[in-house]
Write a protein that holds these residues in place. Structure first.
Motif, PDB file in Angstrom:
ATOM      1  N   LYS A 184      -9.712   2.411 -10.861  1.00 49.30           N
ATOM      2  CA  LYS A 184      -8.556   3.034 -11.515  1.00 49.30           C
ATOM      3  C   LYS A 184      -7.303   2.167 -11.350  1.00 49.30           C
ATOM      4  CE  LYS A 184     -10.737   6.875 -12.622  1.00 49.30           C
ATOM      5  NZ  LYS A 184     -10.968   7.288 -14.028  1.00 49.30           N
ATOM      6  N   ALA A 185      -7.229   1.463 -10.225  1.00 49.02           N
ATOM      7  CA  ALA A 185      -6.115   0.541  -9.961  1.00 49.02           C
ATOM      8  C   ALA A 185      -4.761   1.185 -10.251  1.00 49.02           C
ATOM      9  CB  ALA A 185      -6.288  -0.748 -10.758  1.00 49.02           C
ATOM     10  N   ILE A 186      -4.544   2.359  -9.682  1.00 52.24           N
ATOM     11  CA  ILE A 186      -3.310   3.101  -9.953  1.00 52.24           C
ATOM     12  C   ILE A 186      -2.141   2.486  -9.182  1.00 52.24           C
ATOM     13  CG2 ILE A 186      -2.171   5.352  -9.734  1.00 52.24           C
ATOM     14  CD1 ILE A 186      -4.987   6.606  -9.982  1.00 52.24           C
ATOM     15  N   VAL A 187      -1.066   2.212  -9.890  1.00 50.60           N
ATOM     16  CA  VAL A 187       0.148   1.656  -9.278  1.00 50.60           C
ATOM     17  C   VAL A 187       1.322   2.528  -9.694  1.00 50.60           C
ATOM     18  CG1 VAL A 187       1.716  -0.317  -9.153  1.00 50.60           C
ATOM     19  CG2 VAL A 187      -0.761  -0.695  -9.291  1.00 50.60           C
ATOM     20  N   GLU A 188       2.116   2.948  -8.730  1.00 48.96           N
ATOM     21  CA  GLU A 188       3.333   3.710  -9.003  1.00 48.96           C
ATOM     22  C   GLU A 188       4.475   3.124  -8.192  1.00 48.96           C
ATOM     23  OE1 GLU A 188       2.913   7.872  -8.397  1.00 48.96           O
ATOM     24  OE2 GLU A 188       1.427   8.145  -9.996  1.00 48.96           O
ATOM     25  N   GLU A 189       5.590   2.932  -8.847  1.00 49.12           N
ATOM     26  CA  GLU A 189       6.794   2.379  -8.207  1.00 49.12           C
ATOM     27  C   GLU A 189       6.483   1.086  -7.451  1.00 49.12           C
ATOM     28  OE1 GLU A 189       8.541   5.458  -5.855  1.00 49.12           O
ATOM     29  OE2 GLU A 189       9.050   6.702  -7.582  1.00 49.12           O
ATOM     30  N   GLY A 190       5.627   0.270  -8.051  1.00 49.36           N
ATOM     31  CA  GLY A 190       5.299  -1.023  -7.471  1.00 49.36           C
ATOM     32  C   GLY A 190       4.358  -0.984  -6.289  1.00 49.36           C
ATOM     33  N   LYS A 191       3.857   0.212  -5.945  1.00 46.63           N
ATOM     34  CA  LYS A 191       2.962   0.357  -4.800  1.00 46.63           C
ATOM     35  C   LYS A 191       1.560   0.743  -5.268  1.00 46.63           C
ATOM     36  CE  LYS A 191       5.938  -0.054  -1.269  1.00 46.63           C
ATOM     37  NZ  LYS A 191       5.767  -0.981  -0.131  1.00 46.63           N
ATOM     38  N   ARG A 192       0.551   0.210  -4.597  1.00 49.37           N
ATOM     39  CA  ARG A 192      -0.833   0.548  -4.920  1.00 49.37           C
ATOM     40  C   ARG A 192      -1.174   1.928  -4.354  1.00 49.37           C
ATOM     41  NH1 ARG A 192      -4.237  -4.284  -2.612  1.00 49.37           N
ATOM     42  NH2 ARG A 192      -2.535  -4.459  -1.122  1.00 49.37           N
ATOM     43  N   GLN A 193      -1.792   2.742  -5.178  1.00 45.12           N
ATOM     44  CA  GLN A 193      -2.114   4.115  -4.785  1.00 45.12           C
ATOM     45  C   GLN A 193      -3.629   4.289  -4.606  1.00 45.12           C
ATOM     46  OE1 GLN A 193       0.570   5.951  -4.102  1.00 45.12           O
ATOM     47  NE2 GLN A 193       1.855   4.309  -4.939  1.00 45.12           N
ATOM     48  N   VAL A 225       0.850  -1.189   0.000  1.00 41.20           N
ATOM     49  CA  VAL A 225       0.000   0.000   0.000  1.00 41.20           C
ATOM     50  C   VAL A 225       0.885   1.237   0.000  1.00 41.20           C
ATOM     51  CG1 VAL A 225      -1.746   1.322   1.267  1.00 41.20           C
ATOM     52  CG2 VAL A 225      -1.861  -1.186   1.217  1.00 41.20           C
ATOM     53  N   GLY A 226       0.833   1.981  -1.106  1.00 41.18           N
ATOM     54  CA  GLY A 226       1.643   3.186  -1.209  1.00 41.18           C
ATOM     55  C   GLY A 226       0.941   4.406  -0.674  1.00 41.18           C
ATOM     56  N   SER A 227      -0.345   4.532  -0.998  1.00 39.45           N
ATOM     57  CA  SER A 227      -1.119   5.676  -0.521  1.00 39.45           C
ATOM     58  C   SER A 227      -2.571   5.275  -0.382  1.00 39.45           C
ATOM     59  CB  SER A 227      -0.991   6.864  -1.471  1.00 39.45           C
ATOM     60  OG  SER A 227      -1.648   6.600  -2.702  1.00 39.45           O
ATOM     61  N   THR A 228      -3.342   6.114   0.301  1.00 45.36           N
ATOM     62  CA  THR A 228      -4.738   5.785   0.563  1.00 45.36           C
ATOM     63  C   THR A 228      -5.665   6.941   0.221  1.00 45.36           C
ATOM     64  OG1 THR A 228      -4.506   6.506   2.873  1.00 45.36           O
ATOM     65  CG2 THR A 228      -4.223   4.149   2.416  1.00 45.36           C
ATOM     66  N   LEU A 229      -6.894   6.598  -0.093  1.00 48.08           N
ATOM     67  CA  LEU A 229      -8.009   7.536  -0.110  1.00 48.08           C
ATOM     68  C   LEU A 229      -8.786   7.250   1.158  1.00 48.08           C
ATOM     69  CD1 LEU A 229     -10.117   9.531  -1.317  1.00 48.08           C
ATOM     70  CD2 LEU A 229     -11.177   7.538  -2.385  1.00 48.08           C
ATOM     71  N   VAL A 230      -8.771   8.188   2.086  1.00 44.69           N
ATOM     72  CA  VAL A 230      -9.419   7.999   3.381  1.00 44.69           C
ATOM     73  C   VAL A 230     -10.849   8.523   3.312  1.00 44.69           C
ATOM     74  CG1 VAL A 230      -9.394   8.629   5.829  1.00 44.69           C
ATOM     75  CG2 VAL A 230      -7.245   8.097   4.631  1.00 44.69           C
ATOM     76  N   VAL A 231     -11.771   7.750   3.858  1.00 45.75           N
ATOM     77  CA  VAL A 231     -13.177   8.139   3.894  1.00 45.75           C
ATOM     78  C   VAL A 231     -13.629   8.248   5.346  1.00 45.75           C
ATOM     79  CG1 VAL A 231     -15.533   7.513   3.232  1.00 45.75           C
ATOM     80  CG2 VAL A 231     -13.622   7.021   1.680  1.00 45.75           C
ATOM     81  N   TYR A 232     -14.022   9.466   5.737  1.00 44.24           N
ATOM     82  CA  TYR A 232     -14.589   9.720   7.061  1.00 44.24           C
ATOM     83  C   TYR A 232     -16.093   9.915   6.924  1.00 44.24           C
ATOM     84  CZ  TYR A 232      -9.857  11.025   8.774  1.00 44.24           C
ATOM     85  OH  TYR A 232      -8.532  11.047   9.136  1.00 44.24           O
ATOM     86  N   GLY A 233     -16.844   9.546   7.947  1.00 42.07           N
ATOM     87  CA  GLY A 233     -18.276   9.801   7.905  1.00 42.07           C
ATOM     88  C   GLY A 233     -19.028   9.047   8.992  1.00 42.07           C
ATOM     89  N   SER A 234     -20.299   9.300   9.055  1.00 43.78           N
ATOM     90  CA  SER A 234     -21.167   8.796  10.112  1.00 43.78           C
ATOM     91  C   SER A 234     -21.228   7.279  10.187  1.00 43.78           C
ATOM     92  CB  SER A 234     -22.580   9.340   9.904  1.00 43.78           C
ATOM     93  OG  SER A 234     -23.478   8.776  10.840  1.00 43.78           O
ATOM     94  N   ALA A 235     -21.440   6.771  11.394  1.00 46.98           N
ATOM     95  CA  ALA A 235     -21.700   5.352  11.610  1.00 46.98           C
ATOM     96  C   ALA A 235     -23.199   5.099  11.719  1.00 46.98           C
ATOM     97  CB  ALA A 235     -20.998   4.873  12.884  1.00 46.98           C
ATOM     98  N   ARG A 236     -24.037   6.132  11.447  1.00 40.26           N
ATOM     99  CA  ARG A 236     -25.475   6.004  11.668  1.00 40.26           C
ATOM    100  C   ARG A 236     -26.326   6.170  10.420  1.00 40.26           C
ATOM    101  NH1 ARG A 236     -26.410   9.059  17.521  1.00 40.26           N
ATOM    102  NH2 ARG A 236     -24.567   8.184  18.548  1.00 40.26           N
ATOM    103  N   ILE A 237     -25.772   6.708   9.358  1.00 39.35           N
ATOM    104  CA  ILE A 237     -26.549   6.907   8.135  1.00 39.35           C
ATOM    105  C   ILE A 237     -26.820   5.548   7.487  1.00 39.35           C
ATOM    106  CG2 ILE A 237     -26.468   7.854   5.803  1.00 39.35           C
ATOM    107  CD1 ILE A 237     -24.806  10.179   6.949  1.00 39.35           C
ATOM    108  N   PRO A 238     -28.086   5.236   7.190  1.00 35.48           N
ATOM    109  CA  PRO A 238     -28.397   3.916   6.631  1.00 35.48           C
ATOM    110  C   PRO A 238     -28.078   3.830   5.146  1.00 35.48           C
ATOM    111  CG  PRO A 238     -30.396   5.213   6.755  1.00 35.48           C
ATOM    112  CD  PRO A 238     -29.301   6.059   7.376  1.00 35.48           C
ATOM    113  N   SER A 239     -27.914   2.621   4.667  1.00 37.55           N
ATOM    114  CA  SER A 239     -27.826   2.402   3.233  1.00 37.55           C
ATOM    115  C   SER A 239     -29.208   2.641   2.644  1.00 37.55           C
ATOM    116  CB  SER A 239     -27.368   0.972   2.943  1.00 37.55           C
ATOM    117  OG  SER A 239     -28.329   0.049   3.435  1.00 37.55           O
TER     118      SER A 239
END
Length: 289
Positions: free
Chosen positions: A130-139, A74-88
């Motif tokens: 998108k499956a972006i990979v740079e320098e052998g690491k997943r982005q 794992v080279g980098s992440t997209l972090v997702v913050y948000g409620s634990a109460r909103i229903p699907s």
């Protein structure tokens, strides 16, 4: 002489696991060997949980996720913050139907926010495809708090794209379990909020913030503070739900009061759809939208 004893590259001390095997393979029945003091320190849970060992536990909780994520490429992440109460969306009607009269309005408000579950799911799926990979690491590997609601939506989106995703869970007094869409070997558990928040941001290259409560506020404002004060380089911060955020936080008033600079508001990028969010992130990093 064994085959390895004369090899320069061979280690000359047994690893800790092997030493433990030596000890545990032999019967020990004396008062000395039965006493807790004789336990190997790294096998002595009672010792590791002592108050004085908190700095060591901090270090372990920093090291374990770092090593596992590095080993996972794992080279980098997209972090997702948000409620634990909103229903699907599929559970929104049920939430309203089961609400008692006193809480009906709150249930309806949460159900109306199920659109953010959809957008979190779409964003995670879009980025994972998108499956972006740079320098052998997943982005831009999707990373959530590992719990329900918006967090579940993010991990679910990645899973439906055929991608792995991270869940950073936290031990709480009430039940807290990882959602079923987190990749099992990337499902990490924390005792310390501080170390968990560090790992959210150590690899973060973009953060999507959806409507949420105290936990989401804490994570978002710490991130804004780190960038505002120069402790962290700027990354895209996309806030979903301008109407919600401007109702619960008067950002303009903070600037008008002079306690932040007006340019600090530029750290936030407002959006309503997954496509808008990704295009902003892609533009920041000069990628194809």
């Amino acid at each position: 002489m064994t085959d390895k004893e004369n090899e320069l590259k061979d280690r000359k001390f047994y690893p800790a696991e092997k030493e433990a095997e030596f000890f545990e393979s032999e019967p020990h029945s004396t008062p000395q060997t039965q006493h807790p003091a004789y336990k190997l320190a790294f096998r002595d849970t009672d010792f590791l949980l002592r108050e004085e060992l908190r700095p060591v536990r901090f270090q372990l909780e920093l090291l374990k996720p770092e090593m596992l994520l590095d080993e996972a490429g794992v080279g980098s992440t997209l972090v997702v913050y948000g409620s634990a109460r909103i229903p699907s969306p599929e559970k929104a009607e049920e939430l309203v139907a089961n609400a008692d009269p006193e809480n009906k309005a709150i249930a309806e408000s949460l159900a109306a926010k199920s659109k953010y579950y959809t957008e979190a799911h779409k964003l995670a799926k879009l980025v994972s495809e998108k499956a972006i990979v740079e320098e052998g690491k997943r982005q831009f590997v999707v990373c959530s708090g590992g719990g329900p609601s918006i967090m579940e939506a993010a991990n679910r989106g990645a899973s439906e794209a055929g991608a792995e995703s991270i869940g950073l869970n936290i031990i709480l007094p009430h039940e807290q379990a990882p959602n079923s869409y987190v990749t099992p070997y990337l499902s990490l558990n924390f005792h310390y909020f501080a170390l968990r928040k560090m790992h959210f941001l150590l690899r973060a290259r973009a953060v999507a913030v959806f409507p949420g409560g105290f936990g989401t506020f804490d994570e978002m404002f710490e991130l804004l503070t780190l960038i505002q004060t120069g402790k962290m380089k700027r990354i895209p911060i996309v806030l979903f739900g301008k109407e919600f955020w401007n109702r619960v936080v008067n950002f303009e008033a903070i600037a008008e009061e002079g306690t932040i600079n007006r340019k600090d508001l530029d750290l936030i990028h407002w959006c309503e759809t997954a496509e808008e969010a990704w295009c902003h992130i892609a533009e920041f990093y000069e990628l194809d939208c």
